[in-house]
Enzyme design. Structure first.
Site, PDB file in Angstrom:
ATOM      1  N   ASP A 151     -35.506  24.258  56.497  1.00  0.00           N
ATOM      2  CA  ASP A 151     -34.103  24.203  56.900  1.00  0.00           C
ATOM      3  C   ASP A 151     -33.953  23.871  58.385  1.00  0.00           C
ATOM      4  OD1 ASP A 151     -31.341  24.494  56.543  1.00  0.00           O
ATOM      5  OD2 ASP A 151     -31.605  26.226  55.226  1.00  0.00           O
ATOM      6  N   ASP A 245     -24.047  21.761  52.510  1.00  0.00           N
ATOM      7  CA  ASP A 245     -24.316  22.482  51.254  1.00  0.00           C
ATOM      8  C   ASP A 245     -23.319  22.182  50.141  1.00  0.00           C
ATOM      9  OD1 ASP A 245     -26.200  23.618  52.836  1.00  0.00           O
ATOM     10  OD2 ASP A 245     -25.617  25.687  52.420  1.00  0.00           O
TER      11      ASP A 245
HETATM   12  C1  GAL Z   1     -28.607  26.310  54.256  1.00  0.00           C
HETATM   13  C2  GAL Z   1     -29.191  25.402  53.209  1.00  0.00           C
HETATM   14  C3  GAL Z   1     -28.977  26.070  51.864  1.00  0.00           C
HETATM   15  C4  GAL Z   1     -29.664  27.418  51.867  1.00  0.00           C
HETATM   16  C5  GAL Z   1     -29.179  28.268  53.034  1.00  0.00           C
HETATM   17  C6  GAL Z   1     -29.982  29.552  53.164  1.00  0.00           C
HETATM   18  O1  GAL Z   1     -28.774  25.747  55.499  1.00  0.00           O
HETATM   19  O2  GAL Z   1     -28.588  24.153  53.252  1.00  0.00           O
HETATM   20  O3  GAL Z   1     -29.442  25.244  50.829  1.00  0.00           O
HETATM   21  O4  GAL Z   1     -31.044  27.230  51.939  1.00  0.00           O
HETATM   22  O5  GAL Z   1     -29.276  27.567  54.240  1.00  0.00           O
HETATM   23  O6  GAL Z   1     -29.528  30.333  54.229  1.00  0.00           O
END
Ligand code: GAL
Length: 437
Positions: A151, A245
């Site tokens: 991430d 997301d």
């Molecule tokens: C976001 C990511 C999500 C999930 C989340 C967890 O940045 O895009 O898919 O992994 O973090 O905190």
């Protein structure tokens, strides 16, 4: 298992460099499950192992799904082990440790994924990997990890980029109109070389750390389409998130689909823009919308990561996720290219449109030509596939047509096919020549 020849190497595949693993991992989009959309931070060993068992029990393993991926919130939040500097699995959530869970998942014939961030903390505030890439890659390899989602949260100030890419954000769309940044901001000039950006470097450091392990670890970049990742995503990872997301609603499906329709030339073997994890089964989409979501994610050759509790998902949702024709299209090992629009439809200009993306798509596969017609409007309407408009079909040709949703053989059809498509649904057909003549 998997002890020999675990090297990965960078090769020139068509126009772009690609991250290739010598055992073939990453050539095709990943198929599996991830904990985030189903449970967010509320994860534990039981839930992960239940997901793995459900993948076997409901036929998903037989259909090709193989990764069981743990997302954010798996480690001790306060920090690393003081002596070893390793990340530590939360002993309450994961009493068997991640290696214990990995053993159980491997015993089912499945693979296991883990999550971290190219920053100081993950998005939920857990310790993350920048500066610790070698330690973490070695730890995961020792635990038996097969997949890393990496991430982009909490990037330290000495690693920020000199300028930003303008990225469309569905929840804050005001800076992005018709594909152009309209607000002031520190945006990079047109033609900027993002392969030299700090973001590209942060993600390459982890790639190199993973490649240094004696194990294949599929590498999924999660930088949400930022910092020009389309310029280096294929060379750095096996997939790269191209948007922020997804959430459990149809506007997220059309918005991401629209954005990804501009990335399709980046898709081929070893190169997979990731349209984010599936929401099929989570209740926010109608069955028609679930069909559209899955059909297009499969057709665009996105990784297909189930994001629901399969024990709670409806039979319809499970059967959509198990659609053998769409899975075969996504996993075709002869045709690497995705389906592409042959006609926009409701918005004829083929411009950025988050609610009415291209509706008429086709793509080649070993099974024949996949034809998709999506109705983005609020009412049912007739939609026509004129064969002459579809790149691989002949205007006056006759084709055997199969309905991808029902498996029904529609017989031999000449010149055009008109069907009524419900609001937000997608009609899906496979065209083959000669077989019924
Ligand atoms: C976001 C990511 C999500 C999930 C989340 C967890 O940045 O895009 O898919 O992994 O973090 O905190």
């Amino acid at each position: 298992m998997m002890m020999s020849l675990k090297t990965a190497f960078l090769v020139s595949a068509s126009a772009v460099l690609a991250l290739e693993w010598s055992d073939g991992t990453g050539k095709l989009p990943a198929l599996g499950w991830n904990s985030w959309n189903a449970y967010h931070c509320d994860i534990n060993e039981t839930r992960i192992l239940d997901a793995a068992n459900a993948i076997v029990k409901f036929g998903f393993k037989d259909a090709g799904y193989e990764y069981v991926n743990i997302d954010d919130c798996w480690s001790v939040k306060t920090g690393r082990d003081r002596r070893t500097q390793q990340l530590v699995p939360d002993p309450k959530r994961f009493p068997s440790g991640i290696s214990g869970v990995a053993n159980k998942i491997h015993a089912l014939g499945l693979k296991i994924g883990i999550y971290s961030s190219a920053g100081t903390r993950t998005c939920a505030g857990y310790p993350a990997s920048i500066g610790y890439e070698s330690i973490d890659a070695a730890t995961w390899a020792a635990w038996g990890i097969d997949y890393l989602k990496y991430d982009n949260c909490n990037v330290p100030s000495n690693w920020t980029d000199a300028c930003n890419a303008c990225v469309y954000n569905l929840n804050n769309p005001n800076n992005y109109v018709n594909g152009t940044c309209v607000n002031s901001g520190n945006y990079c000039p047109g033609g900027y070389d993002y392969t030299r950006s700090n973001s590209a470097k942060r993600y390459a450091i982890m790639r190199d750390a993973l490649q240094a392990q004696n194990r294949t670890i599929q590498y999924a970049l999660c930088s949400w389409g930022s910092a020009g990742v389309e310029q280096y995503g294929n060379a750095t990872g096996n997939s790269w998130r191209m948007s922020d997301d997804i959430q459990d609603g149809f506007k997220y499906v059309t918005s991401i689909l629209n954005m990804n329709s501009f990335n399709l030339n980046d898709v081929d073997f070893w190169g997979h823009p990731d349209a984010d994890m599936l929401e099929v089964g989570n209740g926010g989409l109608s069955v028609a919308e679930e069909r559209t979501h899955f059909a297009f994610w499969a057709a665009m050759k996105s990784p297909l990561l189930i994001g629901t509790n399969l024990y709670a998902a409806s039979d319809e949702a499970k059967s959509i996720l198990l659609n053998k024709y769409l899975l075969a299209f996504n996993q075709d090992n002869v045709y690497g290219a995705p389906a592409k629009p042959w006609k926009w439809g409701t918005n004829p200009d083929f411009t950025f449109n988050a609610t009415n993306p291209a509706e008429f798509w086709s793509g080649e596969s070993q099974q024949g030509t996949l034809v998709l017609m999506m109705n983005t409007l609020a009412v049912s309407r007739d939609m026509t596939a004129n064969f002459g408009e579809i790149p691989s079909l002949d205007a006056d040709g006759s084709y055997k047509v199969l309905d991808v949703w029902t498996g029904e053989d529609l017989g031999s059809i000449t010149s055009s096919l008109t069907v009524k498509v419900a609001s937000h649904d997608t009609a899906a057909f496979l065209f083959t020549s000669g077989l019924s003549q």
